[in-house]
Scaffold this motif. Sequence first.
Motif, short mmCIF file in Angstrom:
data_model
loop_
_atom_site.label_atom_id
_atom_site.label_comp_id
_atom_site.label_asym_id
_atom_site.label_seq_id
_atom_site.Cartn_x
_atom_site.Cartn_y
_atom_site.Cartn_z
N PRO A 95 -15.69 -6.87 -5.77
CA PRO A 95 -16.00 -5.89 -4.71
C PRO A 95 -15.14 -6.07 -3.46
O PRO A 95 -14.99 -5.13 -2.68
CB PRO A 95 -17.47 -6.16 -4.39
CG PRO A 95 -17.72 -7.56 -4.84
CD PRO A 95 -16.83 -7.79 -6.02
N PHE A 96 -14.59 -7.27 -3.26
CA PHE A 96 -13.74 -7.49 -2.08
C PHE A 96 -12.26 -7.51 -2.47
O PHE A 96 -11.41 -7.90 -1.66
CB PHE A 96 -14.09 -8.82 -1.41
CG PHE A 96 -15.47 -8.84 -0.78
CD1 PHE A 96 -15.69 -8.27 0.47
CD2 PHE A 96 -16.55 -9.41 -1.43
CE1 PHE A 96 -16.95 -8.28 1.06
CE2 PHE A 96 -17.82 -9.42 -0.87
CZ PHE A 96 -18.02 -8.85 0.38
N ALA B 223 -8.89 -8.88 -4.58
CA ALA B 223 -8.42 -10.23 -4.93
C ALA B 223 -6.96 -10.34 -4.51
O ALA B 223 -6.33 -9.36 -4.13
CB ALA B 223 -8.57 -10.47 -6.43
N ARG C 252 0.86 -1.18 0.00
CA ARG C 252 0.00 0.00 0.00
C ARG C 252 0.90 1.23 0.00
O ARG C 252 1.94 1.24 0.68
CB ARG C 252 -0.87 0.06 1.26
CG ARG C 252 -1.70 -1.19 1.53
CD ARG C 252 -3.03 -1.11 0.86
NE ARG C 252 -3.94 -2.15 1.33
CZ ARG C 252 -4.74 -2.85 0.54
NH1 ARG C 252 -4.75 -2.66 -0.77
NH2 ARG C 252 -5.55 -3.74 1.03
N ILE D 204 -3.09 -3.26 9.54
CA ILE D 204 -3.21 -4.20 8.42
C ILE D 204 -3.72 -3.54 7.15
O ILE D 204 -3.16 -3.71 6.07
CB ILE D 204 -4.07 -5.42 8.85
CG1 ILE D 204 -4.38 -6.29 7.64
CG2 ILE D 204 -5.33 -5.06 9.52
CD1 ILE D 204 -4.86 -7.65 7.98
N THR E 94 -18.68 -0.13 4.88
CA THR E 94 -18.84 -1.04 3.74
C THR E 94 -20.11 -1.89 3.90
O THR E 94 -20.92 -1.98 2.98
CB THR E 94 -17.62 -1.96 3.62
OG1 THR E 94 -17.32 -2.49 4.91
CG2 THR E 94 -16.41 -1.25 3.07
N LEU F 126 -11.25 -0.01 -4.85
CA LEU F 126 -10.59 -0.89 -3.87
C LEU F 126 -9.77 -0.04 -2.88
O LEU F 126 -10.13 1.11 -2.63
CB LEU F 126 -9.72 -1.93 -4.56
CG LEU F 126 -10.46 -2.84 -5.57
CD1 LEU F 126 -9.53 -3.91 -6.12
CD2 LEU F 126 -11.68 -3.49 -4.95
N THR G 57 -23.76 -1.39 1.82
CA THR G 57 -24.24 -2.49 0.98
C THR G 57 -25.70 -2.82 1.32
O THR G 57 -26.55 -2.96 0.44
CB THR G 57 -23.36 -3.75 1.18
OG1 THR G 57 -22.01 -3.40 0.91
CG2 THR G 57 -23.78 -4.88 0.26
N GLY H 59 -12.54 -9.82 5.74
CA GLY H 59 -13.74 -9.69 6.57
C GLY H 59 -15.02 -10.04 5.85
O GLY H 59 -16.11 -9.73 6.33
N PRO I 5 -18.73 -0.96 -2.36
CA PRO I 5 -18.49 0.20 -1.49
C PRO I 5 -17.11 0.83 -1.71
O PRO I 5 -16.97 2.04 -1.72
CB PRO I 5 -18.59 -0.37 -0.08
CG PRO I 5 -19.26 -1.68 -0.22
CD PRO I 5 -19.04 -2.18 -1.60
N ALA I 6 -16.09 -0.02 -1.89
CA ALA I 6 -14.75 0.53 -2.18
C ALA I 6 -14.62 0.54 -3.71
O ALA I 6 -14.08 -0.40 -4.29
CB ALA I 6 -13.68 -0.34 -1.54
N ALA J 202 -12.76 -0.62 8.22
CA ALA J 202 -12.96 -1.44 7.01
C ALA J 202 -14.33 -2.10 7.00
O ALA J 202 -14.82 -2.47 5.94
CB ALA J 202 -11.88 -2.53 6.94
N SER J 203 -14.96 -2.25 8.18
CA SER J 203 -16.16 -3.09 8.18
C SER J 203 -17.46 -2.31 8.20
O SER J 203 -18.42 -2.71 7.54
CB SER J 203 -16.11 -4.06 9.36
OG SER J 203 -16.35 -3.36 10.55
N ILE K 270 -25.06 -8.60 6.79
CA ILE K 270 -25.91 -8.12 5.68
C ILE K 270 -27.06 -9.11 5.42
O ILE K 270 -28.23 -8.73 5.37
CB ILE K 270 -25.05 -7.93 4.41
CG1 ILE K 270 -24.04 -6.80 4.63
CG2 ILE K 270 -25.92 -7.65 3.19
CD1 ILE K 270 -22.93 -6.74 3.59
#
Length: 511
Positions: free
Chosen positions: A444-445, A447, A109, A125, A315, A381, A319, A454, A377-378, A311-312, A462
Amino acid sequence: MASELPLYLLLLAALLAAPLFFLFATKCARTPRGGARPLRLPPGPWALPVIGHLHHLAGALPHRAMRDLARRHGPLMMLRFGEVPVVVASSPAAAREVMRTHDAAFASRPMGPMSRLWFQGADGILFAPYGDAWRQLRRVCTQELLSARRVQAFRPVREDELRRLLRAVAAASAAGRPVNLTETISTYIADSTVRAIIGSRRLKDRDAYLQMLKGLFGIMPGMSLPDLFPSSRLAMLVSRAPARIQAYRRRMRQIMDGIIQEHRERAAAAGDGDDEEDFVDVLLRLQKEVDSQFPLTTENIKTVMLDIFGASTETSATTLDWAMAELLRNPGAMEKAQREVREALAVAGHDTVTEDSLGDLHYLRFVVKETLRLHPPATMLVPRQCQSPCQVLGFDVPAGITVLVNAWAVGRDPDHWDDPERFLPERFERSMKDFKGADFEFIPFGAGRRICPGMTFGLAHIELALAALLFHFDWALPGGVAAEELDMTEAFGIATPRRYDLLVVATSRAL
Ligand code: HEM
């Protein structure tokens, strides 16, 4: 995941950074030293001195502006945001090369000056550079905090918070007023996640922690002047971001110190036990156990506490919000999803939704998938950084460059999706495409090595809430607004929410 920068600031930036332009121009010269072959960099639109391509983003949301640019310049583009060169991948083939073919090279990153100030060496992380420290925390996340077993252990918390959500909707329904579903969903996700991270609702500092986290998104490192012009001391001096970050960081660390202390005292009094461990308990236990070159410091623990919340929550909440909005706008899909959940529960003889009832709800899962295809949502990414030079789609990508993957554009690519702008959950009845990182037209998550760890935790919240909202209530738009008139405009935000809160009339279903 960056904050908006108004155009006037960009112009100011242009003035401030003029001397840097020449430095940058030299750095990015297309011919490498030593007489090697000239680099074949990805193409891009015309740039302005100093601000680069930022003006191309003005007036539109970044993922949309970059999709439009990609239509003209190709699936791999090179842009420059201020001083920062950025490569943007906008097709499944480009995404595959970044996150599979060259996954290791793109697994890091980027870390700008504001992120360095924010993390001060305890990188956590989510934004951590690729390396052993990240690898260790990633392992802690996948094997301990977010494992299927741990997600299962939080089931009573989810179901308890779900009851609160349903009570809030039922109260609005009984009073004959519309419910703000965006707010109630957001509370459900935030409360449930905070309980997973720090435990009981009775914790002394819980409310302060939640308040602080809600404010976090406005202050997180993003597209500030110092991040756009990292070599400019002046940018650092005139920007308000550094002072805001430091003040926020101080306050936040104080609250988290209190929470960690309380957990330590509780563990000392009760002895360690696995049954009702929250994430802080687990991290403190591992801090004692892990025998590694990279010990889990208390600062690491604090960053992980923030990473997971950051992060959680947005998102997952966004959704769920988009899923309900799409169903309201598509009454045929709403009816089909409601019929499925109601029939499944009737057959099982249940009058309330629990996680046991979710097993056979195929259409509900297609609804979630279709929502994530249209509204990841991201949208871009989380930024990657190229660590070693490589070739993508035949273009050279130099080391050190920031790489964005436009997951939003990929999910709507007409070469890979029929009728891509339409909400059609049925498309997944015929297609095996999944979001687990193997199908690069649906990411969306993310790769590869940095794929979201998560997913299970997020989907558990959801799917449970969506099934329950569809089972217990019938839904309509207030004031007789027709389904097709529901405004689906996106807003700028950490997880690309809808611009307007979702106000709906819920009618409790007689059971
Ligand atoms: C609908 C829900 C969610 C979506 C769409 C989502 C999406 C993403 C994306 C796109 C990334 C970056 C992947 C990449 O760089 O390739 C990511 C990373 C991450 N997500 Fe999620 N996420 C969701 C829910 C969650 C939840 C519930 C948690 C934790 C409880 C979580 C924790 C993380 C973490 C820790 C990372 C960083 C991984 C790393 O850098 O190694 N996410 N997520």
